[in-house]
Scaffold this motif. Structure first.
Motif, PDB file in Angstrom:
ATOM      1  N   LEU A 178       0.815  -1.222   0.000  1.00  0.00           N
ATOM      2  CA  LEU A 178       0.000   0.000   0.000  1.00  0.00           C
ATOM      3  C   LEU A 178       0.844   1.266   0.000  1.00  0.00           C
ATOM      4  O   LEU A 178       0.305   2.365   0.236  1.00  0.00           O
ATOM      5  CB  LEU A 178      -0.970   0.038   1.193  1.00  0.00           C
ATOM      6  N   THR A 179       2.152   1.156  -0.251  1.00  0.00           N
ATOM      7  CA  THR A 179       2.996   2.341  -0.213  1.00  0.00           C
ATOM      8  C   THR A 179       3.848   2.426  -1.475  1.00  0.00           C
ATOM      9  O   THR A 179       4.049   1.433  -2.184  1.00  0.00           O
ATOM     10  CB  THR A 179       3.938   2.334   1.004  1.00  0.00           C
ATOM     11  N   ALA A 180       4.341   3.635  -1.708  1.00  0.00           N
ATOM     12  CA  ALA A 180       5.371   3.886  -2.706  1.00  0.00           C
ATOM     13  C   ALA A 180       6.542   4.542  -1.993  1.00  0.00           C
ATOM     14  O   ALA A 180       6.350   5.246  -0.985  1.00  0.00           O
ATOM     15  CB  ALA A 180       4.850   4.774  -3.831  1.00  0.00           C
ATOM     16  N   ARG A 181       7.728   4.350  -2.480  1.00  0.00           N
ATOM     17  CA  ARG A 181       8.924   4.872  -1.805  1.00  0.00           C
ATOM     18  C   ARG A 181       9.820   5.582  -2.810  1.00  0.00           C
ATOM     19  O   ARG A 181       9.862   5.228  -3.987  1.00  0.00           O
ATOM     20  CB  ARG A 181       9.703   3.748  -1.105  1.00  0.00           C
ATOM     21  N   ILE A 182      10.532   6.578  -2.292  1.00  0.00           N
ATOM     22  CA  ILE A 182      11.505   7.332  -3.070  1.00  0.00           C
ATOM     23  C   ILE A 182      12.892   6.917  -2.598  1.00  0.00           C
ATOM     24  O   ILE A 182      13.197   6.988  -1.393  1.00  0.00           O
ATOM     25  CB  ILE A 182      11.320   8.850  -2.904  1.00  0.00           C
ATOM     26  N   TRP A 183      13.735   6.500  -3.541  1.00  0.00           N
ATOM     27  CA  TRP A 183      15.098   6.061  -3.233  1.00  0.00           C
ATOM     28  C   TRP A 183      16.081   6.913  -4.024  1.00  0.00           C
ATOM     29  O   TRP A 183      15.764   7.416  -5.091  1.00  0.00           O
ATOM     30  CB  TRP A 183      15.314   4.591  -3.584  1.00  0.00           C
ATOM     31  N   SER A 184      17.274   7.033  -3.480  1.00  0.00           N
ATOM     32  CA  SER A 184      18.363   7.695  -4.199  1.00  0.00           C
ATOM     33  C   SER A 184      19.385   6.653  -4.600  1.00  0.00           C
ATOM     34  O   SER A 184      19.678   5.718  -3.839  1.00  0.00           O
ATOM     35  CB  SER A 184      19.017   8.773  -3.335  1.00  0.00           C
ATOM     36  N   LEU A 185      19.916   6.818  -5.795  1.00  0.00           N
ATOM     37  CA  LEU A 185      20.907   5.856  -6.270  1.00  0.00           C
ATOM     38  C   LEU A 185      22.147   5.882  -5.389  1.00  0.00           C
ATOM     39  O   LEU A 185      22.639   4.836  -4.947  1.00  0.00           O
ATOM     40  CB  LEU A 185      21.271   6.159  -7.724  1.00  0.00           C
ATOM     41  N   ASP A 186      22.660   7.060  -5.132  1.00  0.00           N
ATOM     42  CA  ASP A 186      23.800   7.255  -4.236  1.00  0.00           C
ATOM     43  C   ASP A 186      23.346   8.112  -3.061  1.00  0.00           C
ATOM     44  O   ASP A 186      22.368   8.864  -3.169  1.00  0.00           O
ATOM     45  CB  ASP A 186      24.952   7.946  -4.974  1.00  0.00           C
ATOM     46  N   PRO A 187      24.040   8.028  -1.941  1.00  0.00           N
ATOM     47  CA  PRO A 187      23.662   8.884  -0.802  1.00  0.00           C
ATOM     48  C   PRO A 187      23.707  10.365  -1.168  1.00  0.00           C
ATOM     49  O   PRO A 187      24.685  10.855  -1.737  1.00  0.00           O
ATOM     50  CB  PRO A 187      24.706   8.532   0.262  1.00  0.00           C
ATOM     51  N   GLU A 188      22.615  11.051  -0.889  1.00  0.00           N
ATOM     52  CA  GLU A 188      22.495  12.473  -1.192  1.00  0.00           C
ATOM     53  C   GLU A 188      22.449  13.255   0.125  1.00  0.00           C
ATOM     54  O   GLU A 188      21.863  12.819   1.115  1.00  0.00           O
ATOM     55  CB  GLU A 188      21.226  12.753  -1.996  1.00  0.00           C
ATOM     56  N   VAL A 189      23.080  14.425   0.108  1.00  0.00           N
ATOM     57  CA  VAL A 189      23.094  15.282   1.303  1.00  0.00           C
ATOM     58  C   VAL A 189      21.685  15.803   1.555  1.00  0.00           C
ATOM     59  O   VAL A 189      21.064  16.403   0.669  1.00  0.00           O
ATOM     60  CB  VAL A 189      24.089  16.444   1.120  1.00  0.00           C
ATOM     61  N   GLY A 190      21.191  15.573   2.742  1.00  0.00           N
ATOM     62  CA  GLY A 190      19.877  16.063   3.122  1.00  0.00           C
ATOM     63  C   GLY A 190      18.721  15.221   2.621  1.00  0.00           C
ATOM     64  O   GLY A 190      17.560  15.605   2.816  1.00  0.00           O
ATOM     65  N   PHE A 191      18.994  14.070   2.018  1.00  0.00           N
ATOM     66  CA  PHE A 191      17.914  13.226   1.516  1.00  0.00           C
ATOM     67  C   PHE A 191      17.846  11.938   2.321  1.00  0.00           C
ATOM     68  O   PHE A 191      18.873  11.295   2.599  1.00  0.00           O
ATOM     69  CB  PHE A 191      18.128  12.896   0.045  1.00  0.00           C
ATOM     70  N   THR A 192      16.649  11.578   2.699  1.00  0.00           N
ATOM     71  CA  THR A 192      16.385  10.294   3.343  1.00  0.00           C
ATOM     72  C   THR A 192      15.296   9.579   2.562  1.00  0.00           C
ATOM     73  O   THR A 192      14.393  10.220   2.010  1.00  0.00           O
ATOM     74  CB  THR A 192      15.923  10.490   4.790  1.00  0.00           C
ATOM     75  N   PRO A 193      15.368   8.261   2.441  1.00  0.00           N
ATOM     76  CA  PRO A 193      14.304   7.523   1.728  1.00  0.00           C
ATOM     77  C   PRO A 193      12.933   7.860   2.299  1.00  0.00           C
ATOM     78  O   PRO A 193      12.727   7.882   3.519  1.00  0.00           O
ATOM     79  CB  PRO A 193      14.678   6.060   1.957  1.00  0.00           C
ATOM     80  N   THR A 194      11.996   8.158   1.419  1.00  0.00           N
ATOM     81  CA  THR A 194      10.687   8.659   1.806  1.00  0.00           C
ATOM     82  C   THR A 194       9.611   7.627   1.476  1.00  0.00           C
ATOM     83  O   THR A 194       9.652   6.996   0.420  1.00  0.00           O
ATOM     84  CB  THR A 194      10.381   9.974   1.084  1.00  0.00           C
ATOM     85  N   VAL A 195       8.670   7.486   2.375  1.00  0.00           N
ATOM     86  CA  VAL A 195       7.537   6.586   2.191  1.00  0.00           C
ATOM     87  C   VAL A 195       6.315   7.422   1.835  1.00  0.00           C
ATOM     88  O   VAL A 195       5.991   8.392   2.539  1.00  0.00           O
ATOM     89  CB  VAL A 195       7.267   5.754   3.451  1.00  0.00           C
TER      90      VAL A 195
END
Length: 885
Positions: A178-195
């Protein structure tokens, strides 16, 4: 006769399961067909099947953004990386789990794959010989081409879709949890995986907008959410901190829900045009424009659910696939017209035959349909649905474009393949299920046999009346064939006899030939002097028609014995029921016999020596019963073979847990049958030229042909034969030398360039002096040019010179040049038809203009048909039309 036939194409199946992929230019559509992949050229109206073959059905495919690499993954997670343009398999690799989503990044350096609840990103292997190869490799093959870059874990259920951002830095995943998630390919400054949570049912897909400021998610219940990076609702805009901003639902939209509780099954989004296409379980699809969610189209295109949808790169063409019915549709939504509309047979194939010209293949099936396929393009051009039950046999008349079919509905029908209609129906005095058919070479008499009755029925094609019933057999008639010279009718029966009937003599007599087992199939040699018979004990026997004696025989039980089924307790060599041939056919010259049955092998025998010349494997697909050679003990459980255990009740979705199929059914819906379909060959047929043969199998219509391209000939090559030296010879006006060198190099593009560069005045000289060893290649190239290029006059000049100079050689060696001459004849016929259509259109246009001019002159006023068109009159004659300026 040459026997090195190779697999060339797969017809009769256009889509099975998985996703559809467009090429980068949008002209070709890639579709999974069983354990193979077919490419449909939507511009040139052709199709071809790639030579790669998986061990199980293909589940996911992905194409590199540059269009060179094609990655295909089957149901068991085995991946094959191939060179798409060269059609060469590069690497084999196992992902060790079932794949539910697969996609290359826009930059082409990575690809993401969904393996259940987790997502893995892998580095893209380099293309051999390309400039994007890693350092130190220099464009060669890599020792370890598949390198895992990163693994992402966080979902609690299966991931259904993956979508990359345009800069390849982020990607979205949609899951059944029931969810979608946002991922970054490489670690990004100020970004955390979002649900992204908020849906009430499984999220099917998630996409970025073109500016990547908006995210769209769509769920199974038809809810579309629009997400934006916003502060909390009602917050003071002057006192907003960066920590307060997050992805929030900005808008909610809901699709129209019909009364039959249809749910969303597929969706696709085109970011450049903001076009959203959704497909539902009732065969309905809808087109919306985002972000306004305005409905553009709503149309029902299938009787079953839409399995997948794909949008072309320019956003104009929509491709739909329906796995239940095997449908593939390409629809242009702006003009509301079909670009491609194809459907394979719903049930197993029963019989096939070539047309006398060799450019059409007819297939019949248990679904009651008769389909006509174009052997060159691979498309179905017409479907006959007059039969109400399974069609068991078909045969062409030797003269004219007439097709005869026999069906279990008790009728034999005749179809006109010029007007595409059924013009005659033949029935018996009582209701019978006809299983075999034969047509007199003159096309005047048709015969049919039944498994319900022991008589052979004869009808007149002209009147449709029943002429006679031939009685003599004491068992069901299994096979019928007229002798090509038209003197006799040969029938085989389960009473272990073959009878030769003199049906056109004053006294209809029959001569029985006694065999040792039930007759399954028979064929008459083209010279009408010999027949071959296949019996239930696996024997092939050859009989003389004139003498009525057996000439030779062979034991084919060991040759035809196929693989084992999942429930077999014996080895493949000892399995009963697969040790006989159910279909036979002679080659055009009568030197070889092609035989097949209820196994995965097709055997090619020499008639004179009885030697097995070649053995062709129909399929290696383990999704079919009868393809495994050995017992796999890992698939055995305490409850029996794992493949026979019903795991449907453990599915997470309610509609997946409901079983709608019949227990143990092996026919019907290929997507819902409980028992795996069995591999078998229901019919084989040689083309009239002898350069190809086709087989009706469980996978579809397989075509095997001799290599029609130019063979690499190292004996004709030396160090001076290069592309540069060939172009130098062309520049020095050595046209014949340049043409021959291009043939030696096997370069179609180079040959085409030289072919078009030769002056018209020198064509006859080049044709006259061309070596005879290259004559077939030259004729084939001229035929290909005449069929594809718009240079009509140039192609006709080459054709005229070839026929005038080498006509005698072509006549004396008809067997060697039959295929290329037939291709040339077809190309000339196509040009003739186009010219006649153009001439007729011009004639009607001139008549219309003349009528309009006369109408305008009688009206007393000046009439102008169009700007720039003037009427000229001569000799003082009023109303006489002279011409148009």
């Amino acid at each position: 006769m040459k026997t090195d036939f190779k697999f060339s194409n797969l017809l009769g199946t256009v889509y099975r399961q998985g996703n559809l992929v467009y090429t980068s230019d949008g002209t070709c559509l890639i579709s999974p067909v069983g354990n193979r992949v077919t490419v449909f050229d939507l511009v040139n109206n052709t199709s071809h099947t790639l030579p790669l073959a998986h061990r199980t059905n293909v589940a996911q495919i992905a194409l590199h953004p540059r269009g060179q690499l094609l990655l295909t993954v089957d149901e068991q997670g085995h991946a094959i990386l191939s060179h798409f343009t060269r059609r060469i398999v590069l690497y084999h690799f196992s992902l060790k789990a079932r794949v539910s989503a697969l996609l290359f990044s826009p930059c082409g350096k990575f690809f993401a794959v969904a393996l259940g609840r987790k997502i893995e990103v892998w580095k893209t292997p380099s293309t051999p010989g390309s400039s994007d190869s890693p350092e130190g490799n220099e464009g060669g093959l890599e020792f370890a081409p598949f390198v895992r870059y990163r693994q992402y874990v966080g979902h609690h259920d299966e991931v259904q879709n993956i979508e990359w951002s345009s800069d390849s830095r982020f990607f979205l995943s949609a899951s059944k949890d029931l969810t979608a998630r946002i991922w970054s390919l490489d670690p990004e400054v100020g970004f955390t995986p979002t649900v992204l949570a908020g849906h009430r049912t499984a999220v099917y897909a998630a996409w970025f907008s073109e500016d990547q400021e908006t995210i769209y998610t769509v769920s199974k219940d038809g809810a579309l959410f629009q997400w934006q990076y916003l502060p909390p609702a009602g917050a003071d805009p002057d006192n907003i901190s960066a920590d307060d901003e997050r992805w929030r639902i900005n808008e909610r939209y809901y699709f129209y829900q019909s009364q039959d509780h249809a749910h969303l099954t597929t969706a696709a989004f085109h970011a450049a045009t903001n076009l959203l296409v959704t497909g539902f379980s009732n065969g309905l699809f809808m087109i919306h424009e985002l972000p306004s969610f305005s409905e553009i189209h709503k149309l029902s295109i299938s009787a079953s659910q839409i399995s997948t949808v794909s949008i072309s790169p320019d956003g104009l063409w929509l491709a739909f696939g329906a796995s239940t019915l095997g449908q593939l549709l390409v629809w242009e939504w702006q003009s509301e017209s079909y670009i491609l509309k194809q459907q394979g047979h719903f049930d197993n194939l029963n019989a096939l035959t070539y047309s006398p010209s060799g450019d059409r293949i007819i297939t019949t099936s248990d679904d009651g349909k008769v389909k006509v396929w174009d052997a060159a393009s691979g498309f179905c051009i017409v479907t006959f649905t007059e039969h109400t039950s399974g069609v068991t046999a078909c045969e062409f008349a030797k003269r004219g474009n007439v097709l005869f079919t026999a069906s279990l509905d008790g009728s034999v029908r005749a179809f006109d393949l010029i007007r595409y209609r059924c013009f005659r129906t033949f029935t018996a005095t009582k209701r019978l299920s006809f299983s075999s058919i034969a047509v007199d070479p003159s096309g005047e008499v048709v015969a049919a046999g039944s498994l319900d009755d022991f008589d052979i029925h004869l009808w007149s094609v002209q009147t449709g009346q029943l002429l006679d019933q031939l009685a003599g057999h004491e068992g069901p008639v299994s096979s019928l064939a007229f002798a090509p010279n038209g003197t006799s009718l040969v029938s085989g029966s389960w009473d272990r006899t073959v009878r030769i009937w003199s049906v056109f003599a004053r006294t209809q007599t029959s001569e029985p030939l006694q065999l040792q087992a039930d007759v399954l199939s028979l064929a008459v040699r083209p010279d009408s002097k010999q027949i071959t018979v296949s019996t239930l004990d696996g024997q092939l026997t050859f009989w003389s028609v004139s003498e009525g004696t057996q000439e030779s025989g062979m034991d084919g039980r060991r040759d035809v014995s196929g693989g084992r089924k999942i429930s077999d307790r014996r080895t493949a060599a000892n399995v009963a029921g697969t040790k006989s041939f159910n279909t036979l056919t002679y080659s055009a010259d009568g030197s070889v016999v092609l035989a097949a049955g209820l196994s995965k092998y097709i055997c090619l025998y020499a008639v004179e020596t009885g030697v097995l010349l070649q053995k062709y494997t129909v399929s290696v697909n383990l999704s079919l019963e009868g393809t495994q050679e050995f017992l796999n003990s890992r698939m055995l459980t305490e409850g029996g073979p794992q493949g026979l255990l019903d795991e449907q009740g453990e599915a997470s979705d309610l509609e997946d847990r409901i079983d709608k199929s019949l227990p143990g059914s092996k026919r019907g819906d290929a997507a819902q049958r409980k028992t795996a379909p069995e591999v078998r060959v229901a019919g084989v047929a040689f083309s009239p030229t002898g350069r190809a043969f086709c087989a009706a199998s469980t996978e579809g219509l397989l075509i095997y042909s001799l290599d029609a391209g130019v063979q690499f000939d190292p004996f004709d090559l030396d160090i001076d034969v290069t592309a540069e030296s060939t172009l130098d010879a062309l520049a020095q006006h050595e046209y014949l030398k340049a043409l021959v060198m291009s043939f030696r190099l096997d370069s179609p593009k180079l040959t085409t360039h030289i072919y078009r560069s030769i002056p018209v005045s020198d064509i006859r000289l080049v044709v006259r002096d061309v070596p005879e060893v290259y004559l077939e290649r030259l004729i084939g190239h001229v035929a290909k040019e005449a069929d594809t290029s718009p240079r009509m006059e140039l192609n006709l000049l080459w054709t005229e010179c070839l026929l005038k100079v080498h006509g005698r050689v072509l006549k004396e060696r008809q067997r060697d040049f039959a295929e290329v001459v037939r291709l040339l004849q077809r190309a000339v016929g196509r040009m003739q038809g186009e010219i006649m259509k153009l001439a007729d259109s011009n004639a009607h246009a001139v008549e219309f203009l003349l009528a309009q001019s006369r109408t305008g002159s009688h009206g007393g006023g000046e009439s102008r048909l169009m700007s720039g068109v003037e009427e000229r009159k001569e000799d003082g004659e009023d109303g006489q039309w002279i011409g148009l300026d």
